[in-house]
Design a protein around this motif. Structure first.
Motif, PDB file in Angstrom:
ATOM      1  N   VAL A 100     -21.461  29.498 -45.324  1.00  0.00           N
ATOM      2  CA  VAL A 100     -21.932  28.366 -46.129  1.00  0.00           C
ATOM      3  C   VAL A 100     -21.381  27.060 -45.554  1.00  0.00           C
ATOM      4  O   VAL A 100     -22.082  26.037 -45.502  1.00  0.00           O
ATOM      5  CB  VAL A 100     -21.519  28.532 -47.604  1.00  0.00           C
ATOM      6  CG1 VAL A 100     -21.816  27.248 -48.395  1.00  0.00           C
ATOM      7  CG2 VAL A 100     -22.252  29.706 -48.243  1.00  0.00           C
ATOM      8  N   ALA A 137     -23.509  25.975 -42.726  1.00  0.00           N
ATOM      9  CA  ALA A 137     -24.781  25.445 -43.223  1.00  0.00           C
ATOM     10  C   ALA A 137     -24.607  24.035 -43.779  1.00  0.00           C
ATOM     11  O   ALA A 137     -25.433  23.143 -43.528  1.00  0.00           O
ATOM     12  CB  ALA A 137     -25.343  26.371 -44.299  1.00  0.00           C
ATOM     13  N   LYS A 138     -23.517  23.818 -44.520  1.00  0.00           N
ATOM     14  CA  LYS A 138     -23.243  22.486 -45.091  1.00  0.00           C
ATOM     15  C   LYS A 138     -23.032  21.468 -43.978  1.00  0.00           C
ATOM     16  O   LYS A 138     -23.532  20.326 -44.057  1.00  0.00           O
ATOM     17  CB  LYS A 138     -22.018  22.546 -46.000  1.00  0.00           C
ATOM     18  CG  LYS A 138     -21.729  21.238 -46.740  1.00  0.00           C
ATOM     19  CD  LYS A 138     -20.546  21.372 -47.660  1.00  0.00           C
ATOM     20  CE  LYS A 138     -20.362  20.095 -48.492  1.00  0.00           C
ATOM     21  NZ  LYS A 138     -20.227  18.871 -47.680  1.00  0.00           N
ATOM     22  N   ALA A 140     -26.106  33.307 -49.461  1.00  0.00           N
ATOM     23  CA  ALA A 140     -25.750  31.935 -49.856  1.00  0.00           C
ATOM     24  C   ALA A 140     -25.865  30.972 -48.668  1.00  0.00           C
ATOM     25  O   ALA A 140     -26.374  29.852 -48.812  1.00  0.00           O
ATOM     26  CB  ALA A 140     -24.331  31.912 -50.421  1.00  0.00           C
ATOM     27  N   ASN A 146     -29.575  30.464 -47.882  1.00  0.00           N
ATOM     28  CA  ASN A 146     -30.180  29.561 -48.876  1.00  0.00           C
ATOM     29  C   ASN A 146     -29.783  28.111 -48.632  1.00  0.00           C
ATOM     30  O   ASN A 146     -30.582  27.193 -48.835  1.00  0.00           O
ATOM     31  CB  ASN A 146     -29.778  29.984 -50.289  1.00  0.00           C
ATOM     32  CG  ASN A 146     -30.685  31.078 -50.842  1.00  0.00           C
ATOM     33  OD1 ASN A 146     -31.900  31.033 -50.644  1.00  0.00           O
ATOM     34  ND2 ASN A 146     -30.116  32.047 -51.515  1.00  0.00           N
ATOM     35  N   LYS A 147     -28.532  27.918 -48.211  1.00  0.00           N
ATOM     36  CA  LYS A 147     -28.035  26.555 -47.969  1.00  0.00           C
ATOM     37  C   LYS A 147     -28.757  25.894 -46.800  1.00  0.00           C
ATOM     38  O   LYS A 147     -29.099  24.712 -46.865  1.00  0.00           O
ATOM     39  CB  LYS A 147     -26.523  26.616 -47.683  1.00  0.00           C
ATOM     40  CG  LYS A 147     -25.867  25.252 -47.505  1.00  0.00           C
ATOM     41  CD  LYS A 147     -25.775  24.499 -48.811  1.00  0.00           C
ATOM     42  CE  LYS A 147     -25.045  23.173 -48.637  1.00  0.00           C
ATOM     43  NZ  LYS A 147     -25.020  22.389 -49.890  1.00  0.00           N
ATOM     44  N   LYS A 172     -32.665  24.302 -47.047  1.00  0.00           N
ATOM     45  CA  LYS A 172     -32.973  22.925 -47.436  1.00  0.00           C
ATOM     46  C   LYS A 172     -33.413  22.074 -46.251  1.00  0.00           C
ATOM     47  O   LYS A 172     -34.426  21.372 -46.306  1.00  0.00           O
ATOM     48  CB  LYS A 172     -31.749  22.300 -48.112  1.00  0.00           C
ATOM     49  CG  LYS A 172     -31.945  20.846 -48.540  1.00  0.00           C
ATOM     50  CD  LYS A 172     -30.677  20.297 -49.180  1.00  0.00           C
ATOM     51  CE  LYS A 172     -30.863  18.828 -49.557  1.00  0.00           C
ATOM     52  NZ  LYS A 172     -29.632  18.252 -50.152  1.00  0.00           N
TER      53      LYS A 172
END
Length: 303
Positions: free
Chosen positions: A84, A87-88, A117, A120-121, A124
């Protein structure tokens, strides 16, 4: 630079899209082998950033990409699997303009082993990527990639490579016979072949598979062979694959110890052992059982 995919149809199609300025916003590269995927993506990135899009090896784009100093080529995951936090970081940095080149390329390897997770991140930014941003993802198991991600990517499936092409690329320091075994074991995929060539136990296990086929003559030998197989975790899977390669090859020849019906029956037993291992049945038990079955079938069909 030695290239593996220079003449492949998969690379030529992508290379054409680069030259036509029609490279997709998001591309996902699929094959059963992670190293094959990574090599393909590396060659695509070189073509993408080359000033002439032909991998000239001398321009700024080629030199920086090859050396790993291209600030507009960002590789993930930072650790073993895409997180995650990765991804962030991508979501936050994707809005920033490229530093040197016209576009910024994010490569995310093995997206299929990341968490839901994390997938999904990243979704976007895949949905609405900035105009100057391109994504290249790789995976060995498509079923573990979210369909929402798959639907936003152009998909390329890599096929097994020709033996001579791989041999020219790897340039292995081994005999033709050893490379033939490694190629068969790797089923035409780079990472698996390199594993066979570089794994210090592989040559020993290859000799062990030969010994099982040609020297297994009594039940007293089963414990000896089984202990060699079970010495290191994962050995049995390698031996299973080698036995399959060798017995299949024997189907096309006459053999005084193994009739064709015998070999077919042994291959069936080998498949059963494979399924048991995938179900987490003890490696030791399966090794003992398979060796006993080979011995029984060998004498059953001979008699």
């Amino acid at each position: 630079m030695n290239r593996l995919f220079e003449n492949s149809s998969e690379f030529k199609n992508i290379d054409f899209s680069i030259k036509q300025n029609n490279f997709p916003n998001a591309l996902i590269v699929l094959s059963p082998d992670s190293e094959t995927n990574k090599q393909f993506v590396k060659e695509v990135a070189l073509s993408f950033f080359c000033n002439n899009h032909n991998i000239c090896e001398s321009c700024e784009g080629c030199v920086k990409t090859e050396k790993g100093t291209n600030p507009d080529l960002l590789l993930y995951p930072k650790d073993k699997a895409f997180q995650v936090s990765d991804a962030k970081e991508i979501v936050d940095s994707a809005i920033m303009a490229p530093m040197i080149f016209e576009n910024k390329v994010y490569i995310i390897n093995d997206i299929d082993i990341s968490t839901i997770a994390a997938q999904n991140k990243i979704l976007k930014v895949l949905e609405e990527p900035p105009a100057s941003v391109k994504f290249i993802l790789t995976a060995t198991n498509e079923t573990k990639v979210l369909q929402t991600i798959m639907s936003r990517c152009v998909k390329i499936s890599l096929s097994a490579q020709d033996k001579q092409v791989l041999k020219n690329f790897i340039q292995p320091k081994c005999s033709d016979e050893d490379f033939d075994i490694a190629y068969s074991f790797g089923e035409g995929y780079l990472g698996k072949i390199l594993f066979a060539l570089e794994n210090k136990n592989f040559k020993e296990l290859n000799l062990l598979a030969d010994s099982i086929i040609y020297n297994l003559k009594s039940s007293k030998q089963i414990i000896e062979f089984s202990s060699k197989i079970s010495k290191i975790k994962g050995n049995f899977q390698i031996v299973l694959n080698l036995l399959q390669i060798k017995f299949r090859k024997m189907l096309g020849t006459e053999n005084k110890d193994y009739s064709k019906m015998c070999i077919v029956s042994i291959l069936d037993e080998r498949l059963k052992a494979q399924k048991e291992i995938e179900s987490n049945v003890s490696q030791n038990i399966q090794a003992d059982n398979l060796l006993m079955k080979i011995l029984e079938l060998k004498y059953l069909y001979r008699s």
